[in-house]
Design a protein around this motif. Structure first.
Motif, PDB file in Angstrom:
ATOM      1  N   TYR A   1      88.078   2.933  57.285  1.00  0.00           N
ATOM      2  CA  TYR A   1      86.529   2.843  56.960  1.00  0.00           C
ATOM      3  C   TYR A   1      86.350   3.934  55.815  1.00  0.00           C
ATOM      4  O   TYR A   1      86.766   4.982  56.035  1.00  0.00           O
ATOM      5  N   ASN A   2      85.703   3.670  54.821  1.00  0.00           N
ATOM      6  CA  ASN A   2      85.570   4.738  53.614  1.00  0.00           C
ATOM      7  C   ASN A   2      83.923   5.049  53.840  1.00  0.00           C
ATOM      8  O   ASN A   2      83.318   4.257  53.919  1.00  0.00           O
ATOM      9  N   PHE A   3      83.871   6.478  53.750  1.00  0.00           N
ATOM     10  CA  PHE A   3      82.664   7.032  53.801  1.00  0.00           C
ATOM     11  C   PHE A   3      82.319   7.785  52.333  1.00  0.00           C
ATOM     12  O   PHE A   3      83.073   8.566  52.037  1.00  0.00           O
ATOM     13  N   ASP A   4      81.167   7.594  52.051  1.00  0.00           N
ATOM     14  CA  ASP A   4      80.661   8.336  50.817  1.00  0.00           C
ATOM     15  C   ASP A   4      79.355   8.934  51.061  1.00  0.00           C
ATOM     16  O   ASP A   4      79.023   9.599  50.216  1.00  0.00           O
ATOM     17  N   THR A   5      78.716   8.830  52.295  1.00  0.00           N
ATOM     18  CA  THR A   5      77.450   9.497  52.663  1.00  0.00           C
ATOM     19  C   THR A   5      77.429  10.044  53.790  1.00  0.00           C
ATOM     20  O   THR A   5      78.021   9.706  54.825  1.00  0.00           O
ATOM     21  N   TYR A   6      77.111  11.568  53.889  1.00  0.00           N
ATOM     22  CA  TYR A   6      76.926  12.238  55.160  1.00  0.00           C
ATOM     23  C   TYR A   6      75.603  12.511  55.310  1.00  0.00           C
ATOM     24  O   TYR A   6      75.090  13.178  54.357  1.00  0.00           O
TER      25      TYR A   6
ATOM     26  N   GLU B   1      83.913  20.098  59.176  1.00  0.00           N
ATOM     27  CA  GLU B   1      84.240  19.803  57.883  1.00  0.00           C
ATOM     28  C   GLU B   1      84.831  18.383  58.144  1.00  0.00           C
ATOM     29  O   GLU B   1      85.157  17.768  59.207  1.00  0.00           O
ATOM     30  N   LEU B   2      84.998  17.474  56.973  1.00  0.00           N
ATOM     31  CA  LEU B   2      85.440  16.139  57.057  1.00  0.00           C
ATOM     32  C   LEU B   2      86.788  16.089  57.566  1.00  0.00           C
ATOM     33  O   LEU B   2      86.910  15.043  58.681  1.00  0.00           O
ATOM     34  N   ASP B   3      87.734  16.895  57.364  1.00  0.00           N
ATOM     35  CA  ASP B   3      89.045  16.579  58.012  1.00  0.00           C
ATOM     36  C   ASP B   3      88.846  16.706  59.690  1.00  0.00           C
ATOM     37  O   ASP B   3      89.999  16.362  60.413  1.00  0.00           O
ATOM     38  N   ASP B   4      88.016  17.327  60.247  1.00  0.00           N
ATOM     39  CA  ASP B   4      87.690  17.262  61.674  1.00  0.00           C
ATOM     40  C   ASP B   4      87.809  15.806  62.177  1.00  0.00           C
ATOM     41  O   ASP B   4      88.164  15.550  63.465  1.00  0.00           O
TER      42      ASP B   4
ATOM     43  N   ILE C   1      80.120  12.358  49.875  1.00  0.00           N
ATOM     44  CA  ILE C   1      81.284  12.740  50.255  1.00  0.00           C
ATOM     45  C   ILE C   1      82.193  11.466  49.700  1.00  0.00           C
ATOM     46  O   ILE C   1      82.062  10.498  49.295  1.00  0.00           O
ATOM     47  N   ASP C   2      83.651  11.967  50.008  1.00  0.00           N
ATOM     48  CA  ASP C   2      84.611  10.892  49.708  1.00  0.00           C
ATOM     49  C   ASP C   2      85.811  10.769  50.727  1.00  0.00           C
ATOM     50  O   ASP C   2      86.720  11.857  50.694  1.00  0.00           O
ATOM     51  N   PHE C   3      85.613   9.958  51.808  1.00  0.00           N
ATOM     52  CA  PHE C   3      86.524  10.123  53.020  1.00  0.00           C
ATOM     53  C   PHE C   3      87.055   8.925  53.488  1.00  0.00           C
ATOM     54  O   PHE C   3      86.334   7.934  53.610  1.00  0.00           O
ATOM     55  N   LEU C   4      88.170   8.729  53.503  1.00  0.00           N
ATOM     56  CA  LEU C   4      89.010   7.521  54.294  1.00  0.00           C
ATOM     57  C   LEU C   4      89.093   7.843  55.544  1.00  0.00           C
ATOM     58  O   LEU C   4      90.081   8.689  55.992  1.00  0.00           O
ATOM     59  N   PHE C   5      88.755   7.083  56.413  1.00  0.00           N
ATOM     60  CA  PHE C   5      88.897   7.392  57.951  1.00  0.00           C
ATOM     61  C   PHE C   5      89.886   6.209  58.552  1.00  0.00           C
ATOM     62  O   PHE C   5      89.547   4.969  58.642  1.00  0.00           O
ATOM     63  N   ASN C   6      91.153   6.545  58.718  1.00  0.00           N
ATOM     64  CA  ASN C   6      92.210   5.857  59.425  1.00  0.00           C
ATOM     65  C   ASN C   6      92.385   5.927  60.712  1.00  0.00           C
ATOM     66  O   ASN C   6      92.522   7.296  61.114  1.00  0.00           O
TER      67      ASN C   6
END
Length: 239
Positions: free
Chosen positions: A26-31, A93-96, A216-221
């Motif tokens: 899932y790709n996230f672009d908003t936090y 942070e996002l990496d969490d 943001i720009d985060f791909l959640f795998n």
């Protein structure tokens, strides 16, 4: 016949295993960070929400309360899904998000609505331009029908440009656009949603404060570790 049955069972179990071990992305672009007071159960919690402005069918929430922390991925489609994770860290942070584990997929979702909307509902809108606090307060009240005897939904929206450096997300645009398109309320154009008060049976039920918005720009795998066949109940409040 026995061989056929055994073969069928083997294929069935293989399908179930494939479901449980499937990979998800899932790709996230908003936090956004929200602080929420629930007067229905007298609880207060912080909600970290991750969403995609181009695909509003899913949102990940990390919820931190006094007694319990929860991580839930809500997936809205023809047959809704919910994925629960173990949450044993404080988000910073996002990496969490990569630390989320023990994913459980629920496919039998039951919605418990505190507030519902009739197809024949009638809505009233009033607003106040608060020049002291530099905000616009909008009061929306929905009735079951044009007799206006039974209130089915009631909200107060607080909008301002206090956080003008923050970008407006899809949800806030939806509220502002709705007020402009339906009521020609141009005074809210360009404003941001700071707070929502949800009333239930005339009493404050839920109070939501919007604290932070970030692009943001985060791909959640992750991988589905368990498929839970039990029904999962969630409360859903019309906004």
């Amino acid at each position: 016949m026995k061989k056929i049955i055994i073969t069928y069972l083997f294929l069935f179990c293989s399908v179930i295993f494939a479901q449980e071990s499937q990979n998800r992305s899932y790709n996230f672009d908003t936090y956004k960070l929200l602080e929420i007071k629930n007067y229905g159960n007298n609880s207060f919690y912080k909600s970290h929400q991750f969403s995609n402005s181009k695909d509003t069918t899913y949102v990940l929430e990390l919820k931190y309360g006094k007694d319990k922390n929860e991580a839930t991925l809500f997936i809205e489609k023809e047959k809704p899904e919910i994925i629960k994770f173990d949450l044993n860290f404080n988000y910073s942070e996002l990496d969490d998000l990569n630390e989320l584990n023990n994913s459980k997929l629920y496919t039998d979702i039951i919605r418990k609505n505190k507030q519902t909307r009739s197809k024949d509902f009638v809505e009233e809108m009033r607003f106040e331009n608060d020049t002291i606090d530099n905000q616009v307060i909008v009061h929306l009240k929905q009735f079951k029908n044009n007799k206006k005897k039974k209130i089915i939904n009631e909200h107060y929206y607080f909008l301002s440009n206090k956080n003008n450096d923050l970008k407006i997300d899809t949800r806030k645009n939806a509220v502002v656009n709705y007020l402009i398109e339906k009521y020609d309320l141009k005074i809210v154009k360009g404003l941001k949603l700071d707070r929502i008060m949800h009333l239930y049976e005339g009493k404050l039920f839920l109070d939501t404060y919007f604290q932070k918005y970030e692009k943001i720009d985060f791909l959640f795998n992750f991988k589905i570790e368990e498929v839970n066949p039990k029904p999962f109940e969630i409360n859903f409040i019309t906004q």
